[in-house]
Design an enzyme around this catalytic site. Sequence first.
Site, PDB file in Angstrom:
ATOM      1  N   HIS A  87       0.981   6.241   1.868  1.00 44.37           N
ATOM      2  CA  HIS A  87       1.714   7.198   2.701  1.00 44.37           C
ATOM      3  C   HIS A  87       2.960   7.788   2.025  1.00 44.37           C
ATOM      4  CE1 HIS A  87      -1.314   6.888   5.599  1.00 44.37           C
ATOM      5  NE2 HIS A  87      -1.194   5.575   5.655  1.00 44.37           N
ATOM      6  N   THR A 110      -8.398   3.885   8.540  1.00 39.61           N
ATOM      7  CA  THR A 110      -9.624   3.089   8.541  1.00 39.61           C
ATOM      8  C   THR A 110      -9.729   2.370   9.879  1.00 39.61           C
ATOM      9  OG1 THR A 110      -9.202   2.784   6.191  1.00 39.61           O
ATOM     10  CG2 THR A 110     -10.951   1.460   7.154  1.00 39.61           C
ATOM     11  N   HIS A 131      -5.605   3.658  -1.643  1.00 40.33           N
ATOM     12  CA  HIS A 131      -6.925   4.061  -1.147  1.00 40.33           C
ATOM     13  C   HIS A 131      -7.199   5.494  -1.607  1.00 40.33           C
ATOM     14  CE1 HIS A 131      -9.648   4.482   2.704  1.00 40.33           C
ATOM     15  NE2 HIS A 131     -10.296   4.764   1.591  1.00 40.33           N
ATOM     16  N   ARG A 172      -6.729  12.906   0.890  1.00 39.90           N
ATOM     17  CA  ARG A 172      -5.629  13.325   1.775  1.00 39.90           C
ATOM     18  C   ARG A 172      -4.281  12.739   1.366  1.00 39.90           C
ATOM     19  NH1 ARG A 172      -7.328  10.195   7.275  1.00 39.90           N
ATOM     20  NH2 ARG A 172      -9.262  11.297   6.874  1.00 39.90           N
ATOM     21  N   GLU A 198     -11.222  -9.074   3.323  1.00 35.33           N
ATOM     22  CA  GLU A 198      -9.940  -8.744   3.951  1.00 35.33           C
ATOM     23  C   GLU A 198     -10.232  -8.577   5.440  1.00 35.33           C
ATOM     24  OE1 GLU A 198      -7.237  -6.101   2.013  1.00 35.33           O
ATOM     25  OE2 GLU A 198      -6.480  -5.336   3.930  1.00 35.33           O
ATOM     26  N   GLU A 249      -8.706   0.566  -2.909  1.00 37.07           N
ATOM     27  CA  GLU A 249      -9.547   0.643  -1.708  1.00 37.07           C
ATOM     28  C   GLU A 249     -10.481   1.831  -1.879  1.00 37.07           C
ATOM     29  OE1 GLU A 249      -6.955   0.952   1.627  1.00 37.07           O
ATOM     30  OE2 GLU A 249      -6.199  -1.078   1.402  1.00 37.07           O
ATOM     31  N   HIS A 288      -3.829  -4.235   7.812  1.00 34.44           N
ATOM     32  CA  HIS A 288      -3.947  -3.038   8.637  1.00 34.44           C
ATOM     33  C   HIS A 288      -3.051  -3.145   9.862  1.00 34.44           C
ATOM     34  CE1 HIS A 288      -5.346   0.684  10.304  1.00 34.44           C
ATOM     35  NE2 HIS A 288      -5.946   0.911   9.147  1.00 34.44           N
ATOM     36  N   ARG A 341      -9.246   8.297  -1.018  1.00 42.19           N
ATOM     37  CA  ARG A 341     -10.211   8.736   0.000  1.00 42.19           C
ATOM     38  C   ARG A 341     -11.043   9.891  -0.531  1.00 42.19           C
ATOM     39  NH1 ARG A 341      -8.907   6.668   5.475  1.00 42.19           N
ATOM     40  NH2 ARG A 341     -10.597   8.008   6.155  1.00 42.19           N
ATOM     41  N   ASN A 382       0.859  -1.190   0.000  1.00 39.16           N
ATOM     42  CA  ASN A 382       0.000   0.000   0.000  1.00 39.16           C
ATOM     43  C   ASN A 382       0.898   1.244   0.000  1.00 39.16           C
ATOM     44  OD1 ASN A 382      -1.415   2.280   1.137  1.00 39.16           O
ATOM     45  ND2 ASN A 382      -3.086   0.904   1.644  1.00 39.16           N
TER      46      ASN A 382
HETATM   47  N1  PXP Z   1      -5.999  -2.905   4.162  1.00 39.57           N
HETATM   48  C1  PXP Z   1      -6.964  -1.952   4.188  1.00 39.57           C
HETATM   49  C2  PXP Z   1      -8.334  -2.322   3.755  1.00 39.57           C
HETATM   50  C3  PXP Z   1      -6.668  -0.627   4.573  1.00 39.57           C
HETATM   51  O1  PXP Z   1      -7.642   0.298   4.597  1.00 39.57           O
HETATM   52  C4  PXP Z   1      -5.338  -0.302   4.900  1.00 39.57           C
HETATM   53  C5  PXP Z   1      -4.985   1.105   5.241  1.00 39.57           C
HETATM   54  O2  PXP Z   1      -5.219   1.927   4.153  1.00 39.57           O
HETATM   55  C6  PXP Z   1      -4.377  -1.320   4.833  1.00 39.57           C
HETATM   56  C7  PXP Z   1      -4.736  -2.613   4.489  1.00 39.57           C
HETATM   57  C8  PXP Z   1      -2.940  -1.051   5.132  1.00 39.57           C
HETATM   58  O3  PXP Z   1      -2.790  -0.707   6.475  1.00 39.57           O
HETATM   59  P1  PXP Z   1      -1.401  -0.155   6.977  1.00 39.57           P
HETATM   60  O4  PXP Z   1      -1.120   1.090   6.208  1.00 39.57           O
HETATM   61  O5  PXP Z   1      -1.631   0.063   8.433  1.00 39.57           O
HETATM   62  O6  PXP Z   1      -0.386  -1.237   6.708  1.00 39.57           O
END
Ligand code: PXP
Length: 256
Positions: A18, A109, A51, A57, A159, A78, A198, A53, A15
């Site tokens: 960030h 989330t 994601h 952001r 998930e 996402e 997550h 959003r 992901n």
């Molecule tokens: N899975 C989902 C559905 C999420 O919303 C997120 C965060 O955007 C993640 C995985 C990844 O989480 P993290 O950034 O904490 O590893």
Amino acid sequence: MPGKPDRRPLRLGVNIDHVATIRNARGGHHPDPVRAAHLAARAGADGITAHLREDRRHISDHDIARLSREIDLPLNLEMAATEEMLAVALRHQPHAACIVPEKREELTTEGGLDVVGGRDHLARYVAALKQAGILVTLFIDPDEGQIRASHALGADQVELHTGAYCEAQGEARARELGRLVAGAAQAHALGLEVHAGHGLAYDTVVDIARIPEIVELNIGHFLVGEAIFCGLEAAIARMRALMDEGRGLATRAHLG
Ligand code: PXP
């Protein structure tokens, strides 16, 4: 066969949200999340997760367009269950769409989707995405009722939210792990493909990778943070090695 390591592959979706968070802090183009996606692919990621959003952001519409065009790996979008996001998904045709709950004021989330209570609202989005040939994932807590409702709604995949497990300590963490183990078995038995994610980090990923029904982990924040210290490729390579260790495919000697 009892005692034999499960050799089912475990995919890593990286992901990159960030990377965009850091870029947006200054409003320019650096660091570029699409460049991070190319790097992730070289480092052994099996997919890219982003994601989009409602408040934009981190990831932007332009990022999604570029990821769809430029990245060969499967894109996991996402998205909240809104008309705006459905239109984005239908325009860009990601490999999969993971429907997540979204509140403007949250930092991330915070919990899983309420599929039981939101069934009527979600049904239209699940159906429209599936009709377009996009795999539909529902991001849920490892809760028996939510898993049953996800199956009933026709989702392809769930998930399981690992946030509570990652934040808990001691006995509470063991309890949360037990919920994930049971939830993965239940979802798999219903024919759902099982993913998890997550909050995962080096110290929490091995036990999750041990759960044989889970075939994909989506990990972002920790990898991007760790990249500050060792680089994104090294962070992904170490995460992969730990996932393989959990799966019984590697020994500690490989981890460096
Ligand atoms: N899975 C989902 C559905 C999420 O919303 C997120 C965060 O955007 C993640 C995985 C990844 O989480 P993290 O950034 O904490 O590893």
